[in-house]
Motif scaffolding. Structure first.
Motif, mmCIF file in Angstrom:
data_model
loop_
_atom_site.group_PDB
_atom_site.id
_atom_site.type_symbol
_atom_site.label_atom_id
_atom_site.label_comp_id
_atom_site.label_asym_id
_atom_site.label_seq_id
_atom_site.Cartn_x
_atom_site.Cartn_y
_atom_site.Cartn_z
ATOM 1 N N LEU A 33 24.601 88.495 -26.001
ATOM 2 C CA LEU A 33 25.226 87.986 -24.781
ATOM 3 C C LEU A 33 26.741 87.943 -24.927
ATOM 4 O O LEU A 33 27.265 87.639 -26.001
ATOM 5 N N PRO A 34 27.473 88.206 -23.849
ATOM 6 C CA PRO A 34 28.940 88.064 -23.890
ATOM 7 C C PRO A 34 29.321 86.606 -24.151
ATOM 8 O O PRO A 34 28.605 85.686 -23.737
ATOM 9 N N PRO A 35 30.456 86.375 -24.813
ATOM 10 C CA PRO A 35 30.891 84.999 -25.089
ATOM 11 C C PRO A 35 30.982 84.133 -23.833
ATOM 12 O O PRO A 35 30.662 82.945 -23.880
ATOM 13 N N LEU A 36 31.424 84.713 -22.717
ATOM 14 C CA LEU A 36 31.556 83.934 -21.486
ATOM 15 C C LEU A 36 30.204 83.394 -21.042
ATOM 16 O O LEU A 36 30.084 82.222 -20.656
ATOM 17 N N VAL A 37 29.169 84.232 -21.083
ATOM 18 C CA VAL A 37 27.838 83.795 -20.659
ATOM 19 C C VAL A 37 27.322 82.712 -21.601
ATOM 20 O O VAL A 37 26.752 81.699 -21.167
ATOM 21 N N LYS A 38 27.525 82.911 -22.905
ATOM 22 C CA LYS A 38 27.096 81.879 -23.860
ATOM 23 C C LYS A 38 27.829 80.565 -23.600
ATOM 24 O O LYS A 38 27.245 79.476 -23.726
ATOM 25 N N GLY A 39 29.090 80.647 -23.226
ATOM 26 C CA GLY A 39 29.839 79.440 -22.906
ATOM 27 C C GLY A 39 29.249 78.708 -21.717
ATOM 28 O O GLY A 39 29.114 77.476 -21.733
ATOM 29 N N TYR A 40 28.878 79.448 -20.673
ATOM 30 C CA TYR A 40 28.246 78.823 -19.517
ATOM 31 C C TYR A 40 26.941 78.141 -19.922
ATOM 32 O O TYR A 40 26.646 77.015 -19.490
ATOM 33 N N LEU A 41 26.143 78.808 -20.741
ATOM 34 C CA LEU A 41 24.864 78.230 -21.151
ATOM 35 C C LEU A 41 25.068 76.956 -21.958
ATOM 36 O O LEU A 41 24.318 75.982 -21.803
ATOM 37 N N ARG A 42 26.068 76.947 -22.826
ATOM 38 C CA ARG A 42 26.340 75.737 -23.612
ATOM 39 C C ARG A 42 26.679 74.556 -22.711
ATOM 40 O O ARG A 42 26.356 73.404 -23.027
ATOM 41 N N LEU A 43 27.346 74.823 -21.600
ATOM 42 C CA LEU A 43 27.706 73.755 -20.677
ATOM 43 C C LEU A 43 26.512 73.262 -19.872
ATOM 44 O O LEU A 43 26.570 72.193 -19.263
ATOM 45 N N GLY A 44 25.429 74.037 -19.843
ATOM 46 C CA GLY A 44 24.236 73.635 -19.111
ATOM 47 C C GLY A 44 23.961 74.440 -17.859
ATOM 48 O O GLY A 44 23.230 73.999 -16.970
ATOM 49 N N ALA A 45 24.530 75.653 -17.759
ATOM 50 C CA ALA A 45 24.373 76.466 -16.559
ATOM 51 C C ALA A 45 22.970 77.054 -16.447
ATOM 52 O O ALA A 45 22.264 77.247 -17.435
ATOM 53 N N TYR A 46 22.610 77.343 -15.205
ATOM 54 C CA TYR A 46 21.377 78.056 -14.886
ATOM 55 C C TYR A 46 21.719 79.497 -14.488
ATOM 56 O O TYR A 46 22.841 79.798 -14.061
ATOM 57 N N ILE A 47 20.715 80.372 -14.594
ATOM 58 C CA ILE A 47 20.876 81.778 -14.213
ATOM 59 C C ILE A 47 19.954 82.074 -13.036
ATOM 60 O O ILE A 47 18.799 81.643 -13.003
ATOM 61 N N GLY A 48 20.469 82.820 -12.061
ATOM 62 C CA GLY A 48 19.706 83.132 -10.865
ATOM 63 C C GLY A 48 18.583 84.127 -11.102
ATOM 64 O O GLY A 48 18.339 84.587 -12.225
ATOM 65 N N ASP A 49 17.912 84.482 -10.020
ATOM 66 C CA ASP A 49 16.758 85.379 -10.054
ATOM 67 C C ASP A 49 17.214 86.807 -9.785
ATOM 68 O O ASP A 49 17.661 87.129 -8.683
ATOM 69 N N GLY A 50 17.093 87.659 -10.796
ATOM 70 C CA GLY A 50 17.456 89.051 -10.637
ATOM 71 C C GLY A 50 18.903 89.322 -10.989
ATOM 72 O O GLY A 50 19.771 88.444 -10.875
ATOM 73 N N ALA A 51 19.164 90.540 -11.431
ATOM 74 C CA ALA A 51 20.516 90.984 -11.759
ATOM 75 C C ALA A 51 20.960 92.029 -10.746
ATOM 76 O O ALA A 51 20.165 92.517 -9.939
ATOM 77 N N VAL A 52 22.242 92.376 -10.789
ATOM 78 C CA VAL A 52 22.825 93.368 -9.881
ATOM 79 C C VAL A 52 23.698 94.304 -10.703
ATOM 80 O O VAL A 52 24.510 93.854 -11.522
ATOM 81 N N ILE A 53 23.547 95.599 -10.487
ATOM 82 C CA ILE A 53 24.393 96.585 -11.171
ATOM 83 C C ILE A 53 25.666 96.803 -10.358
ATOM 84 O O ILE A 53 25.617 97.090 -9.160
#
Length: 315
Positions: free
Chosen positions: A262-282
């Motif tokens: 995972l990119p550092p930014l995404v890991k940072g969001y997860l550490r703060l307690g973030a949720y991820i939506g349904d599905g990705a977009v290219i």
């Protein structure tokens, strides 16, 4: 989550994605205006500079002038287009700036190095990090959130009409400054901004490098199984752009391997307690696969809030 929070009248008409992206969003200034001077931003930007945090020569604060926004755009161009795989349109290529119409209505959080000078900007202190911030009240008045071009966020906002949303986007840091100190300064600034504007929820698109979901099966599946938003906070990728994230079974995933991918930014969001939506977009223009980040401020882990507060007082 670039890094880049009032109940609406006719809110959900405003939050429908506009065809073709930012250039077609009603209510925004024209792309020509964005390139030629950021008049809408400049008209409201003249206010006293306020430091949100400082460590040594590095300061975090909001951009005060259109010239400072242009410095942030040049940094974004360098990171996204020259270092990364984004493909510039003719206007961006000519200007050597990452510009869209949202720039004129957003606030721009900057990390500035006062010991380094930008020779392309009249020898001003160098902008080394940036995040773009769009408050819900401004989004409602100018055509909606950028995120609505990828994810159906109208239902998410409708379920929480008593809360205020902030969109984070266009986050980037100059290569020599990609360290804990700079990233923490950015988050100190976001924390101060959230408190000042009484923001309840932060949203935004976070990017994984590459446009082949098969090669991204491990991080996408990890986010689906371990960080998928509960129903109350869930929003789905637009049907025409939806990419399945559930590509590997949970039992086959090694969480440590997935986190390393995972990119550092995404890991940072997860550490703060973030949720991820349904599905990705290219996103073919930027050469990325995007996921939706949803971070209710009330659920940010207390240890991080205390850390931000201590750091701000120390600064």
């Amino acid at each position: 989550m670039a890094t880049r929070l009032n109940p609406s009248r006719n809110l959900f008409g405003r939050f429908r994605p506009a065809g073709g992206g930012a250039a077609g969003v009603p209510g925004l200034i024209t792309t020509f205006q964005a390139y030629s001077g950021l008049q809408a931003f400049a008209a409201r930007a003249h206010r006293p500079a306020q430091t949100l945090g400082r460590i040594g020569s590095l300061e975090v604060r909001l951009a005060q002038t259109a010239a400072e926004v242009r410095q942030a755009q040049k940094l974004r161009y360098r990171v996204f287009y020259q270092e990364g795989s984004a493909i510039p349109n003719p206007g961006r290529l000519f200007a050597r700036r990452d510009v869209d119409s949202y720039d004129a209505i957003c606030d721009h959080l900057l990390v500035i190095d006062h010991d380094a000078r930008d020779r392309t900007a009249l020898n001003r202190p160098t902008v080394v990090g940036t995040y773009r911030l769009l408050r819900q009240s401004l989004a409602e008045d100018h055509g909606g959130f950028y995120t609505a071009g990828e994810f159906a966020i109208g239902g998410l906002i409708e379920r929480h009409t008593n809360l205020q949303f902030l969109e984070l986007g266009r986050s980037c840091v100059l290569a020599p400054y990609r360290n804990k100190r700079t990233v923490e300064l950015l988050w100190h600034g976001i924390h101060a901004y959230v408190q000042h504007h009484r923001i309840d929820v932060m949203i935004g698109c976070a990017s994984l490098e590459g446009t082949d979901p098969h090669r991204l099966a491990l991080p996408l599946s990890f986010l689906h199984h371990y960080s998928r938003a509960p129903e109350a906070w869930r929003a789905r990728a637009l049907p025409a752009r939806y990419v399945e994230m559930n590509r590997l079974s949970k039992e086959t995933i090694d969480p440590k391997d997935a986190l390393r991918a995972l990119p550092p930014l995404v890991k940072g969001y997860l550490r703060l307690g973030a949720y991820i939506g349904d599905g990705a977009v290219i996103d073919h223009e930027f050469g990325t696969t995007d996921v939706l980040v949803v971070l209710p401020f009330a659920e940010v882990k207390q240890k991080y809030l205390e850390h931000f507060d201590r750091s701000r007082r120390a600064a």
